[in-house]
Scaffold this motif. Structure first.
Motif, PDB file in Angstrom:
ATOM      1  N   ALA A 127       2.404   9.088  -8.974  1.00 36.84           N
ATOM      2  CA  ALA A 127       1.746   8.007  -9.715  1.00 36.84           C
ATOM      3  C   ALA A 127       1.486   6.747  -8.896  1.00 36.84           C
ATOM      4  O   ALA A 127       0.435   6.119  -9.066  1.00 36.84           O
ATOM      5  CB  ALA A 127       2.529   7.672 -10.979  1.00 36.84           C
ATOM      6  N   PRO A 128       2.369   6.337  -7.992  1.00 33.04           N
ATOM      7  CA  PRO A 128       2.091   5.117  -7.230  1.00 33.04           C
ATOM      8  C   PRO A 128       0.922   5.250  -6.241  1.00 33.04           C
ATOM      9  O   PRO A 128       0.416   4.246  -5.748  1.00 33.04           O
ATOM     10  CB  PRO A 128       3.391   4.848  -6.461  1.00 33.04           C
ATOM     11  CG  PRO A 128       4.435   5.639  -7.149  1.00 33.04           C
ATOM     12  CD  PRO A 128       3.740   6.815  -7.766  1.00 33.04           C
ATOM     13  N   LEU A 129       0.500   6.478  -5.971  1.00 29.46           N
ATOM     14  CA  LEU A 129      -0.587   6.704  -5.019  1.00 29.46           C
ATOM     15  C   LEU A 129      -1.922   6.797  -5.738  1.00 29.46           C
ATOM     16  O   LEU A 129      -2.017   7.396  -6.811  1.00 29.46           O
ATOM     17  CB  LEU A 129      -0.354   8.005  -4.239  1.00 29.46           C
ATOM     18  CG  LEU A 129       0.957   8.136  -3.469  1.00 29.46           C
ATOM     19  CD1 LEU A 129       1.034   9.501  -2.792  1.00 29.46           C
ATOM     20  CD2 LEU A 129       1.112   7.026  -2.450  1.00 29.46           C
ATOM     21  N   THR A 130      -2.947   6.220  -5.127  1.00 28.65           N
ATOM     22  CA  THR A 130      -4.298   6.378  -5.666  1.00 28.65           C
ATOM     23  C   THR A 130      -4.729   7.826  -5.464  1.00 28.65           C
ATOM     24  O   THR A 130      -4.109   8.575  -4.692  1.00 28.65           O
ATOM     25  CB  THR A 130      -5.298   5.459  -4.938  1.00 28.65           C
ATOM     26  OG1 THR A 130      -5.406   5.894  -3.576  1.00 28.65           O
ATOM     27  CG2 THR A 130      -4.873   3.997  -4.998  1.00 28.65           C
ATOM     28  N   SER A 131      -5.792   8.228  -6.115  1.00 28.43           N
ATOM     29  CA  SER A 131      -6.283   9.604  -5.934  1.00 28.43           C
ATOM     30  C   SER A 131      -6.686   9.841  -4.477  1.00 28.43           C
ATOM     31  O   SER A 131      -6.482  10.935  -3.941  1.00 28.43           O
ATOM     32  CB  SER A 131      -7.426   9.914  -6.894  1.00 28.43           C
ATOM     33  OG  SER A 131      -8.493   9.022  -6.711  1.00 28.43           O
ATOM     34  N   GLU A 132      -7.225   8.809  -3.828  1.00 32.73           N
ATOM     35  CA  GLU A 132      -7.585   8.933  -2.412  1.00 32.73           C
ATOM     36  C   GLU A 132      -6.335   9.118  -1.553  1.00 32.73           C
ATOM     37  O   GLU A 132      -6.317   9.929  -0.624  1.00 32.73           O
ATOM     38  CB  GLU A 132      -8.369   7.711  -1.926  1.00 32.73           C
ATOM     39  CG  GLU A 132      -9.751   7.551  -2.538  1.00 32.73           C
ATOM     40  CD  GLU A 132      -9.729   6.921  -3.943  1.00 32.73           C
ATOM     41  OE1 GLU A 132      -8.678   6.355  -4.356  1.00 32.73           O
ATOM     42  OE2 GLU A 132     -10.756   7.027  -4.630  1.00 32.73           O
ATOM     43  N   LEU A 137      -2.591  12.395   1.551  1.00 32.43           N
ATOM     44  CA  LEU A 137      -1.248  12.944   1.723  1.00 32.43           C
ATOM     45  C   LEU A 137      -1.306  14.466   1.811  1.00 32.43           C
ATOM     46  O   LEU A 137      -0.669  15.075   2.673  1.00 32.43           O
ATOM     47  CB  LEU A 137      -0.334  12.510   0.574  1.00 32.43           C
ATOM     48  CG  LEU A 137       1.081  13.097   0.580  1.00 32.43           C
ATOM     49  CD1 LEU A 137       1.836  12.696   1.846  1.00 32.43           C
ATOM     50  CD2 LEU A 137       1.832  12.650  -0.670  1.00 32.43           C
ATOM     51  N   SER A 138      -2.064  15.077   0.937  1.00 31.76           N
ATOM     52  CA  SER A 138      -2.209  16.534   0.949  1.00 31.76           C
ATOM     53  C   SER A 138      -2.802  17.004   2.280  1.00 31.76           C
ATOM     54  O   SER A 138      -2.325  17.973   2.882  1.00 31.76           O
ATOM     55  CB  SER A 138      -3.091  16.984  -0.212  1.00 31.76           C
ATOM     56  OG  SER A 138      -3.225  18.376  -0.224  1.00 31.76           O
ATOM     57  N   ARG A 139      -3.819  16.324   2.743  1.00 33.33           N
ATOM     58  CA  ARG A 139      -4.466  16.672   4.019  1.00 33.33           C
ATOM     59  C   ARG A 139      -3.485  16.529   5.184  1.00 33.33           C
ATOM     60  O   ARG A 139      -3.383  17.400   6.041  1.00 33.33           O
ATOM     61  CB  ARG A 139      -5.691  15.791   4.245  1.00 33.33           C
ATOM     62  CG  ARG A 139      -6.540  16.185   5.452  1.00 33.33           C
ATOM     63  CD  ARG A 139      -7.674  15.202   5.688  1.00 33.33           C
ATOM     64  NE  ARG A 139      -7.220  13.922   6.196  1.00 33.33           N
ATOM     65  CZ  ARG A 139      -6.793  13.704   7.447  1.00 33.33           C
ATOM     66  NH1 ARG A 139      -6.754  14.673   8.308  1.00 33.33           N
ATOM     67  NH2 ARG A 139      -6.411  12.493   7.823  1.00 33.33           N
ATOM     68  N   LEU A 140      -2.729  15.432   5.193  1.00 32.24           N
ATOM     69  CA  LEU A 140      -1.771  15.193   6.272  1.00 32.24           C
ATOM     70  C   LEU A 140      -0.617  16.197   6.232  1.00 32.24           C
ATOM     71  O   LEU A 140      -0.155  16.664   7.285  1.00 32.24           O
ATOM     72  CB  LEU A 140      -1.237  13.761   6.203  1.00 32.24           C
ATOM     73  CG  LEU A 140      -2.263  12.664   6.504  1.00 32.24           C
ATOM     74  CD1 LEU A 140      -1.675  11.289   6.204  1.00 32.24           C
ATOM     75  CD2 LEU A 140      -2.756  12.754   7.939  1.00 32.24           C
TER      76      LEU A 140
END
Length: 155
Positions: A127-132, A137-140
């Motif tokens: 929740a604290p992370l924006t969709s971007e 994060l997923s990509r990294l």
């Protein structure tokens, strides 16, 4: 500068493997407390159930590879789940030397109750992370997984 001062220092608070491990353990423990309290399952049992629920008929060896759990942990979790009546082992029809694992109807019921709890815990964590930021994060994570295990995908 002396030779002693030139030596590299390991600052755990800045060391990525340490930070990932602590974060992973903290997140896993928090979620594990939920399904331990509600369903009496260990973190290892839930991992085995989750993989088996997603891939019925999977072998214990494949569970170990998918979860990075060692054979002993998988074996204990499977034995415990069989004893609880949540899992059953069947001999493979195509290879009599291989056994396949399946959730029993009671195990499937527990699995279906825990999945929403796990997904909600993930939602709260992210929740604290924006969709971007979530996409980044997923990509990294995918990139790090490829670096850590170039011979085979981790997930």
């Amino acid at each position: 500068m002396s030779d002693e001062e030139k030596k590299a220092r390991l600052r755990l608070r800045e060391f990525l493997p340490y930070r990932l491990s602590v974060l992973s353990n903290t997140v896993s423990r928090g979620i594990a407390n939920l399904y331990d309290r509600e369903f009496g399952l260990t973190i290892w049992q839930w991992r085995v159930m989750a993989v088996t629920g997603d891939t019925p008929g999977i072998s214990a060896t494949d569970i170990g590879q998918r979860t990075a759990m060692d054979k002993v942990a998988v074996s204990r979790a499977v034995a415990g789940l069989i004893e609880l009546g949540y899992m059953e082992r069947k001999t493979s029809e195509s290879d009599g030397r291989r056994s396949q694992l399946f959730l029993t109807p009671a195990g499937q019921d527990i699995y279906e109750m825990i999945v929403p709890i796990a997904l909600e815990a993930e939602r709260k964590l992210m929740a604290p992370l924006t969709s971007e930021e979530q996409a980044e994060l997923s990509r990294l994570m995918q990139k790090l997984a490829g670096s850590a295990s170039p011979e085979r995908p981790l997930w």
